[in-house]
Design a protein around this motif. Structure first.
Motif, mmCIF file in Angstrom:
data_model
loop_
_atom_site.group_PDB
_atom_site.id
_atom_site.type_symbol
_atom_site.label_atom_id
_atom_site.label_comp_id
_atom_site.label_asym_id
_atom_site.label_seq_id
_atom_site.Cartn_x
_atom_site.Cartn_y
_atom_site.Cartn_z
ATOM 1 N N TYR A 202 1.074 -1.177 0.066
ATOM 2 C CA TYR A 202 -0.074 0.095 0.174
ATOM 3 C C TYR A 202 0.980 1.447 -0.124
ATOM 4 C CZ TYR A 202 -3.449 2.950 1.639
ATOM 5 O OH TYR A 202 -4.293 4.302 1.613
ATOM 6 N N GLY A 203 0.685 2.551 -1.130
ATOM 7 C CA GLY A 203 1.453 3.068 -0.858
ATOM 8 C C GLY A 203 2.718 3.325 -2.090
ATOM 9 N N ASN B 244 5.738 -0.366 4.048
ATOM 10 C CA ASN B 244 5.140 0.202 5.411
ATOM 11 C C ASN B 244 4.153 -0.023 5.573
ATOM 12 O OD1 ASN B 244 8.047 2.253 5.960
ATOM 13 N ND2 ASN B 244 7.833 2.863 4.449
ATOM 14 N N ALA B 245 3.197 -0.451 4.303
ATOM 15 C CA ALA B 245 1.906 -0.288 4.743
ATOM 16 C C ALA B 245 1.632 -1.474 3.851
ATOM 17 C CB ALA B 245 0.885 0.852 4.526
ATOM 18 N N MET B 246 0.458 -2.280 3.944
ATOM 19 C CA MET B 246 -0.289 -3.049 3.375
ATOM 20 C C MET B 246 -1.484 -3.361 3.333
ATOM 21 S SD MET B 246 0.694 -6.626 4.198
ATOM 22 C CE MET B 246 0.394 -7.331 6.014
ATOM 23 N N LYS B 247 -2.312 -3.343 2.066
ATOM 24 C CA LYS B 247 -3.482 -3.368 1.764
ATOM 25 C C LYS B 247 -3.859 -5.063 2.484
ATOM 26 C CE LYS B 247 -7.710 -2.777 -1.553
ATOM 27 N NZ LYS B 247 -7.524 -1.634 -2.473
ATOM 28 N N VAL B 248 -5.550 -5.102 3.000
ATOM 29 C CA VAL B 248 -5.770 -6.555 3.400
ATOM 30 C C VAL B 248 -6.806 -6.693 2.900
ATOM 31 C CG1 VAL B 248 -5.364 -8.870 5.141
ATOM 32 C CG2 VAL B 248 -3.994 -7.068 5.577
ATOM 33 N N VAL B 249 -6.494 -7.891 1.308
ATOM 34 C CA VAL B 249 -8.270 -8.404 1.578
ATOM 35 C C VAL B 249 -9.009 -9.566 1.306
ATOM 36 C CG1 VAL B 249 -10.217 -7.899 -0.744
ATOM 37 C CG2 VAL B 249 -7.959 -6.035 -0.696
ATOM 38 N N GLN C 269 -16.945 -9.207 1.467
ATOM 39 C CA GLN C 269 -15.505 -9.352 1.623
ATOM 40 C C GLN C 269 -14.843 -8.215 2.689
ATOM 41 O OE1 GLN C 269 -13.553 -7.825 -2.400
ATOM 42 N NE2 GLN C 269 -13.474 -5.881 -1.312
ATOM 43 N N THR C 270 -14.118 -8.030 3.176
ATOM 44 C CA THR C 270 -13.678 -7.340 3.682
ATOM 45 C C THR C 270 -11.844 -6.541 3.725
ATOM 46 O OG1 THR C 270 -13.383 -6.035 6.188
ATOM 47 C CG2 THR C 270 -12.407 -7.962 6.113
ATOM 48 N N VAL C 271 -11.699 -5.273 3.764
ATOM 49 C CA VAL C 271 -10.080 -4.281 3.410
ATOM 50 C C VAL C 271 -10.016 -3.992 4.893
ATOM 51 C CG1 VAL C 271 -9.796 -3.516 1.496
ATOM 52 C CG2 VAL C 271 -10.887 -4.610 0.660
ATOM 53 N N ALA C 272 -8.633 -3.863 4.919
ATOM 54 C CA ALA C 272 -8.022 -3.716 5.907
ATOM 55 C C ALA C 272 -7.028 -2.621 5.634
ATOM 56 C CB ALA C 272 -7.911 -4.012 6.999
ATOM 57 N N ILE C 273 -6.270 -1.536 6.253
ATOM 58 C CA ILE C 273 -5.073 -1.477 5.903
ATOM 59 C C ILE C 273 -4.164 -1.309 7.084
ATOM 60 C CG2 ILE C 273 -3.714 0.909 5.288
ATOM 61 C CD1 ILE C 273 -5.777 -0.267 2.703
ATOM 62 N N LEU C 274 -3.176 -2.703 7.135
ATOM 63 C CA LEU C 274 -1.923 -2.003 7.965
ATOM 64 C C LEU C 274 -0.203 -1.427 7.797
ATOM 65 C CD1 LEU C 274 -2.842 -6.332 8.873
ATOM 66 C CD2 LEU C 274 -4.052 -4.140 9.503
#
Length: 167
Positions: free
Chosen positions: A103-104, A133-138, A155-160
């Motif tokens: 992510y980013g 530094n960050a990742m998108k979790v789907v 579905q759920t999406v999160a940014i860690l």
């Protein structure tokens, strides 16, 4: 002398009774059809809530792990996807797909894992997620459910972020 007229007899005819019976049958038939439809809607809502609970538990498992663990496909496979999620008993033909994307970042490689029929596997692996530094979790869950054994998906999406939200 005056004799009163004979009064007409009050009563219903056979036609009126048949019409009343038909209206009552139509009412009862529509009541039973409405009950069946309502039960299907309740079943569908229960399955949707169950799928949402599974997704929430899976994301919670990622949230409490450290950055090294959640960027390691083998750790996820052995610790998160090794068993069925609690609360997923009410779902039929469950399969899960987890996709981890940078992510980013300019990197587009993803790590993807799948769980179906009681076993999990790594589909693709991005070993460089640890340096991001960050990742998108789907996380997607597919199942068969109401109405009429229809394929459904949640579905759920999160940014860690590495180091948590504050960093």
């Amino acid at each position: 002398m005056y004799s009163p007229r004979p009064s007409p007899q009050n009563g219903s005819t056979l036609i009126e009774s048949a019409i009343a019976a038909a209206i009552a049958a139509l009412f009862l038939g529509s009541l039973f059809a409405m009950n069946t439809s309502t039960m299907e809607t309740i079943k569908m809502a229960r399955e949707t809530a169950c799928a949402s609970q599974v997704l929430q538990q899976r994301i919670e498992g990622l949230r409490i792990a450290n950055w090294h663990q959640i960027t390691d496909a083998d750790w996820i496979l052995e610790n998160l996807l090794n068993t069925d999620a609690a609360g997923g008993n009410g779902l039929k033909n469950v399969s899960e797909t987890l996709t981890l994307l940078p992510y980013g970042s300019s990197s587009v490689n993803a790590t993807q894992l799948e769980r179906a029929n009681g076993s999990a596997r790594i589909v693709t692996r991005n070993s460089s997620l640890l340096t991001e530094n960050a990742m998108k979790v789907v996380w997607v869950i597919n199942y068969t459910g109401a109405p009429n054994e229809h394929s459904s998906s949640r579905q759920t999406v999160a940014i860690l972020a590495k180091g948590g939200v504050a960093k």
